[in-house]
Write an enzyme that holds these catalytic residues in place. Structure first.
Site, short mmCIF file in Angstrom:
data_model
loop_
_atom_site.label_atom_id
_atom_site.label_comp_id
_atom_site.label_asym_id
_atom_site.label_seq_id
_atom_site.Cartn_x
_atom_site.Cartn_y
_atom_site.Cartn_z
N CYS A 121 50.01 73.21 53.87
CA CYS A 121 49.27 72.36 53.44
C CYS A 121 49.15 70.55 54.85
O CYS A 121 49.00 70.56 55.51
CB CYS A 121 49.35 71.63 52.19
N ASP A 134 37.64 72.15 59.86
CA ASP A 134 36.84 72.79 58.78
C ASP A 134 37.83 71.73 58.24
O ASP A 134 39.10 71.86 58.42
CB ASP A 134 36.86 73.46 58.05
N HIS A 187 44.74 77.01 47.27
CA HIS A 187 45.37 76.73 48.14
C HIS A 187 46.47 76.25 47.67
O HIS A 187 47.18 75.58 46.40
CB HIS A 187 44.55 74.86 48.22
#
Ligand code: NAG
Ligand code: NAG
Ligand code: NAG
Ligand code: NAG
Ligand code: NAG
Ligand code: NAG
Length: 280
Positions: free
Chosen positions: A151, A216, A248
């Site tokens: 992440c 993005d 995610h």
């Protein structure tokens, strides 16, 4: 005589097994629960989690660059221990000087993530990672460093895979805030794991336009396409693997009672290990 399909498969499998066994991957598995096996050490004011294979520093290090939950998160320490089990010295610096996001506050009203991000600008993260790279090279005496970024940390592994920055081989899972210039700067093998939860239409095929723009924020199919276009144009050694039904954050903290989420975490872990076994 030409080999049969089965013979060809067997040869391919034997090649894979040789990579696997030569790196003790056959003993590797992901710990989903339990006590962390590593220890913390304060290095120049930065608290760093260490996980050693067999209790001693080895010849290859993996620099684990965490998500926003950082070293306090049990899953981050267990993931580091799980990678160490495959024969690596895994090093996890506290990127946030004790100010990691507590998991329970993520959705809570108390935390303003925008404001939290301003407290941890890229310059601070870079300083901590540079210090950690120097520590691995000069104090642990390990010259080869793999980077594993998740992440938030998925932005920084590409940055440190740039020429002369210290990471030699990279793996990133569901990177956030990754920019085209960061992918463009990559100078080493990179493996990417992402979530497959967006249906897409046709994408721009104009690589120059992609390279000029920012990718993005969430690593969706557009970001995937853009990253592949850039890496292909660079003739980079890379792979991308995307997992269905994976939210995610799946490589760190999925809901392991959901089969597809548990699979995505474990498969992406082996994805990282196979990549390091082949290229680190
Ligand atoms: C690390 O050590 C420095 C200097 O001794 C100290 O100021 C700092 O608070 C320590 N940090 C941590 C995270 O333990
Ligand atoms: C969160 O912090 C940002 C930057 O400090 C600020 O502009 C914004 O108003 C804050 N949002 C809330 C909901 O407080
Ligand atoms: C690294 O090498 C230095 C110099 O040879 C030595 O003093 C030090 O003990 C080594 N550190 C480790 C962790 O092996
Ligand atoms: C990907 O995410 C960005 C926002 O981060 C959005 O603008 C874009 O439309 C998304 N692409 C697809 C195909 O969903
Ligand atoms: C692409 O990279 C490979 C591996 O480094 C190399 O063998 C090959 O020549 C490169 N191809 C081009 C077109 O540069
Ligand atoms: C995990 O998934 C199970 C099964 O769908 C669900 O009952 C549970 O609430 C989920 N846990 C969390 C923390 O979302």
């Amino acid at each position: 005589m030409a080999p049969t399909v089965l013979q060809t498969l067997a040869i391919g499998f034997a090649a894979l097994v040789s990579v696997v066994s030569s790196n003790a991957l056959s003993n590797a598995y992901v710990s989903h629960e339990g006590e962390p096996a590593g220890f913390f050490k304060n290095v120049s004011g930065v608290s760093i989690y260490h996980s050693y294979h067999n209790g001693t520093p080895g010849h290859k290090a993996v620099l684990h660059v965490t998500d926003i939950y950082g070293v306090p998160l049990l899953e981050n320490k267990l993931l580091a221990d799980s990678i160490a089990r495959a024969g690596y010295t895994v090093i996890v610096p506290d990127l946030f000087a004790g100010d990691a996001v507590p998991v329970e506050d993520r959705e809570g009203p108390a935390l303003n993530l925008t404001e939290w991000r301003t407290r941890h600008p890229p310059a601070d993260i870079e300083r901590i990672l540079s210090l950690t790279v120097d520590y691995i090279h000069n104090d642990l005496n390990i010259s080869r460093i793999g980077g594993a970024g998740y992440c938030f940390g998925g932005k920084y592994v590409p940055r440190f895979l740039a020429e002369g920055k210290g990471i030699d081989v990279g793996f990133i899972a569901h990177p956030s805030g990754l920019e085209a210039a960061e992918i463009q700067g990559i100078n080493g093998p990179i493996s990417i794991a992402g979530e497959l939860n967006t249906i897409h239409g046709l994408m721009s095929k104009d690589v120059d336009q992609i390279i000029a723009g920012e990718l993005d924020n969430a690593f969706n199919v557009t970001a995937r396409y853009n990253a592949e276009a850039i890496l292909t144009s660079k003739n980079a050694t890379y792979e991308t693997n995307f997992y269905s039904g994976a939210p995610h954050g799946f490589a760190v903290r999925p809901n392991i009672t959901v089969a597809r989420q548990k699979y995505a975490k474990e498969a992406s872990y082996f994805q990282a290990l196979l990549w390091f076994a082949a290229w680190l």
